[in-house]
Design a protein around this motif. Structure first.
Motif, mmCIF file in Angstrom:
data_model
loop_
_atom_site.group_PDB
_atom_site.id
_atom_site.type_symbol
_atom_site.label_atom_id
_atom_site.label_comp_id
_atom_site.label_asym_id
_atom_site.label_seq_id
_atom_site.Cartn_x
_atom_site.Cartn_y
_atom_site.Cartn_z
ATOM 1 N N MET A 1 0.825 -1.209 0.000
ATOM 2 C CA MET A 1 0.000 0.000 0.000
ATOM 3 C C MET A 1 0.854 1.252 0.000
ATOM 4 O O MET A 1 0.556 2.243 -0.656
ATOM 5 C CB MET A 1 -0.894 0.040 1.248
ATOM 6 C CG MET A 1 -2.142 -0.745 1.175
ATOM 7 S SD MET A 1 -3.194 -0.207 -0.156
ATOM 8 C CE MET A 1 -3.583 1.438 0.367
ATOM 9 N N TYR B 1 -9.166 1.250 2.160
ATOM 10 C CA TYR B 1 -7.768 1.025 2.531
ATOM 11 C C TYR B 1 -7.086 2.331 2.901
ATOM 12 O O TYR B 1 -5.884 2.454 2.769
ATOM 13 C CB TYR B 1 -7.030 0.360 1.363
ATOM 14 C CG TYR B 1 -7.450 -1.064 1.110
ATOM 15 C CD1 TYR B 1 -6.598 -1.949 0.486
ATOM 16 C CD2 TYR B 1 -8.711 -1.534 1.457
ATOM 17 C CE1 TYR B 1 -6.978 -3.236 0.227
ATOM 18 C CE2 TYR B 1 -9.097 -2.821 1.205
ATOM 19 C CZ TYR B 1 -8.223 -3.670 0.585
ATOM 20 O OH TYR B 1 -8.600 -4.948 0.305
ATOM 21 N N ASN C 1 -11.709 0.376 -4.061
ATOM 22 C CA ASN C 1 -10.579 -0.430 -3.615
ATOM 23 C C ASN C 1 -10.934 -1.820 -3.115
ATOM 24 O O ASN C 1 -10.463 -2.829 -3.631
ATOM 25 C CB ASN C 1 -9.842 0.350 -2.518
ATOM 26 C CG ASN C 1 -8.354 0.055 -2.536
ATOM 27 O OD1 ASN C 1 -7.928 -1.007 -2.963
ATOM 28 N ND2 ASN C 1 -7.560 0.999 -2.086
ATOM 29 N N LEU C 2 -11.815 -1.913 -2.130
ATOM 30 C CA LEU C 2 -12.043 -3.219 -1.525
ATOM 31 C C LEU C 2 -12.765 -4.178 -2.464
ATOM 32 O O LEU C 2 -12.362 -5.330 -2.627
ATOM 33 C CB LEU C 2 -12.868 -3.067 -0.236
ATOM 34 C CG LEU C 2 -13.217 -4.390 0.434
ATOM 35 C CD1 LEU C 2 -12.009 -5.060 0.994
ATOM 36 C CD2 LEU C 2 -14.253 -4.185 1.527
ATOM 37 N N LYS D 1 -9.910 -8.993 6.771
ATOM 38 C CA LYS D 1 -8.863 -8.312 6.000
ATOM 39 C C LYS D 1 -8.022 -7.543 6.996
ATOM 40 O O LYS D 1 -7.807 -6.326 6.883
ATOM 41 C CB LYS D 1 -9.524 -7.364 4.978
ATOM 42 C CG LYS D 1 -8.587 -6.745 3.976
ATOM 43 C CD LYS D 1 -8.197 -7.663 2.850
ATOM 44 C CE LYS D 1 -7.187 -6.982 1.947
ATOM 45 N NZ LYS D 1 -6.527 -7.894 1.017
ATOM 46 N N ILE E 1 -4.871 -5.244 6.364
ATOM 47 C CA ILE E 1 -5.036 -3.858 5.967
ATOM 48 C C ILE E 1 -5.798 -3.083 7.051
ATOM 49 O O ILE E 1 -5.358 -2.042 7.517
ATOM 50 C CB ILE E 1 -5.813 -3.762 4.634
ATOM 51 C CG1 ILE E 1 -5.069 -4.505 3.534
ATOM 52 C CG2 ILE E 1 -6.024 -2.311 4.267
ATOM 53 C CD1 ILE E 1 -3.846 -3.825 3.032
#
Lengths: 368, 361
Positions: free
Chosen positions: A114, A155, A255-256, B195, B198
């Motif tokens: 990232m 994110y 994004n996700l 997740k 992240i």
């Protein structure tokens, strides 16, 4: 340099077309003088199976005498930041090839993948999920390109513990980022002769956030009347992907959702071990295995050296095209696809039992 | 009552799916009231199918029907009262408009009644060929918080923030429900989907809660999987999954994917349950309102809601009726003569209902 180009062109033209070397392109590329100058590319082997598969790419490029030379930098997933010299190198070379960086689960270190994407403002992630001839899967006629916004959304990394036991995580959607990813998606569709762009969202629940994303997509769609545009709610999308994947062409997502859709689409088309992809921004580009699942692999695969190098090989072919070396890209793709089609050298995720090295040797043998 | 039980027992002896006889307590046959919300789109079609089948079975249930459409601002007070009184509700899909304005009534129902667990059972049906075999996955999804908290605001024009809230309280209770479900249904494995690489704090908290609860169930295997890898594994090797516990958004996507691989959302049963109430509806949410063409031609698939109403019958402690209904529906599917469009056939809803009623004993 011109001499090398000439010999390559001669070899290409002299090659008789046989049933095995299926001629995919009939055009010759006319280089400009000086186009054969070697380019420098930053190479980050990464963790887990990363060094194995990037090693595979290095070997194949050697064998092809591709005008690329790598500047290798060691980066581990549990470093706090990407080292300065690596960032400088990528900014200088503008192109980077990397293996996966393992992001530790839980508090502490934030994802280096990232961080790379945010600092270099690499806002679009692209995965091409397509059935490879010779590789039998449960779904046919899959040819989906998932274009995913890479820098914001879920994110954003903004989390805080309000009171003990209650955590808030911020999902940020901006018009700026939504617009540019929509523009990139339509531009991609236009340049690659794709007929349809589908926006994936959950705007019935997240009305403002995904609503803003959709508005941006709709505005850009007006500028491309030749391309069909439609929208689909993400849960229905997941179901349609596994039921009728042939209805999808290019998909643009935040994004996700993009992460999940890309991995699902990669899975139905043959697995994340074969799908190529990359991340691109206005100035830089990073190429890695297309979909993110399994890009670090598990210890067993590393021990037995049975990682699948196909995804990274096809991504490096995309990189060669990006660097304006299309003939090398074509040779590499043809060789890799021939190896898959013949079916003799396959790693475990494709149903075979070969090591990475055996696949690499087969690809090198198939190069012409 | 006992005579009916006798006929029931006799008819049970004829069905081959269960060898256990259910011994009711005196008074167990008293009819129960269930709130019925037909909903939008294909909702009225499929809930009507359930009503017809319940009639034919003489099930000890009577429905209190209430009209609710997706465009209302709130669920009407009387409907909420009815559900709180009856404790059980059967509903079709409520269409949630995309974009600003009205918030989802489905979510509002779940929050007000605190239906914190949504359950979808995705499994291959005999006679229905799919690309994936050996699928038998139960997705247990947290239903009230996470990404669906509904807290969004526009910071400055062009920048929107959406809050995803994860609390220890909700994560703990959904984990407890998942392990309890696995324990009671003889399931071997629970997989947490997250997740947390992240979203370290939010999904990290969810994982911590799952791990704590897992310690209390040493007989059940517990593992964790990152959601993107999970999506890929679902389409590659679905047989590795058993029970999956997830936060709100991932659960929505994983449930629909799993439903898709096992035969489509038109056949998978499911429900939402809380400490006090339960609402049964088509398992996975995609397609539960359907399209205009399906509504016009009356070709909606009633199987999902029929199987969900069988789950409801079990919830109401009428297991033999549940068994009869399930057997009839599964026989209709395995014969393959009466199938709606999503299963590859051309039948109307009514034809499927008639076939199910004919197969009842």
């Amino acid at each position: 340099m011109a001499k090398r180009s000439v010999s390559i062109l001669n070899r290409l033209l002299a090659n008789p077309s046989s049933p095995f070397t299926a001629p995919t392109r009939s055009i010759t590329y006319m280089p400009r003088p000086g186009d054969g100058a070697p380019r420098t590319v930053t190479l980050i082997p990464g963790d887990g199976i990363g060094p194995l598969v990037t090693g595979a790419v290095e070997q194949v490029f050697e064998a092809m005498h591709a005008p690329v030379h790598f500047e290798r930098y060691e980066v581990r997933g549990n470093m706090r930041k990407v080292p300065e010299e690596v960032m400088e190198s990528v900014k200088r070379n503008k192109v980077c090839l990397k293996g996966g960086l393992a992001t530790p689960v839980g508090g502490g270190v934030s994802s280096l993948n990232m961080q790379l994407r945010k600092e270099l403002d690499i806002f679009a992630s692209l995965v091409n999920c397509i059935n490879v001839p010779g590789l039998v899967t449960r779904h046919e006629n899959v040819d989906i390109v998932v274009i995913r916004e890479n820098t914001e959304g879920e994110y954003a990394g903004l989390e805080h513990e309000v009171v003990p036991g209650v955590v808030e995580s911020l999902k940020v959607i901006t018009k700026f980022c939504s617009e540019r990813i929509a523009r990139y998606a339509f531009e991609y569709a236009y340049l690659n002769n794709r007929k349809k762009v589908t926006a994936v969202h959950k705007a019935n629940i997240m009305k403002l956030a995904d609503g803003l994303f959709l508005e941006s997509c709709r505005e850009v769609a007006k500028a491309y009347p030749g391309i069909t545009y439609n929208e689909i709610i993400v849960d229905n999308c997941c179901m349609q992907l596994v039921a009728k994947p042939e209805q999808f062409d290019v998909m643009v997502t935040p994004n996700l959702y993009g992460n999940l859709i890309a991995n699902t689409a990669a899975g139905i088309a043959g697995g994340t071990g074969v799908m190529p992809g990359g991340n691109v921004g206005a100035e830089h580009a990073i190429f890695e295995q297309g979909a993110s699942a399994g890009n670090v692999g598990n210890d067993k695969i590393v021990e037995q050296k049975k990682a699948n190098p196909v995804a990274l090989l096809l991504s490096s072919a995309m990189m060669l095209k990006h660097l304006q070396f299309p003939t090398f890209a074509d040779r590499l793709e043809v060789a890799v696809k021939q190896v898959i089609r013949e079916g003799k050298w396959r790693t475990k995720d494709l149903g075979g039992d070969c090591t990475t090295q055996e696949v690499v040797d087969a690809v090198i043998a198939a190069l012409d």
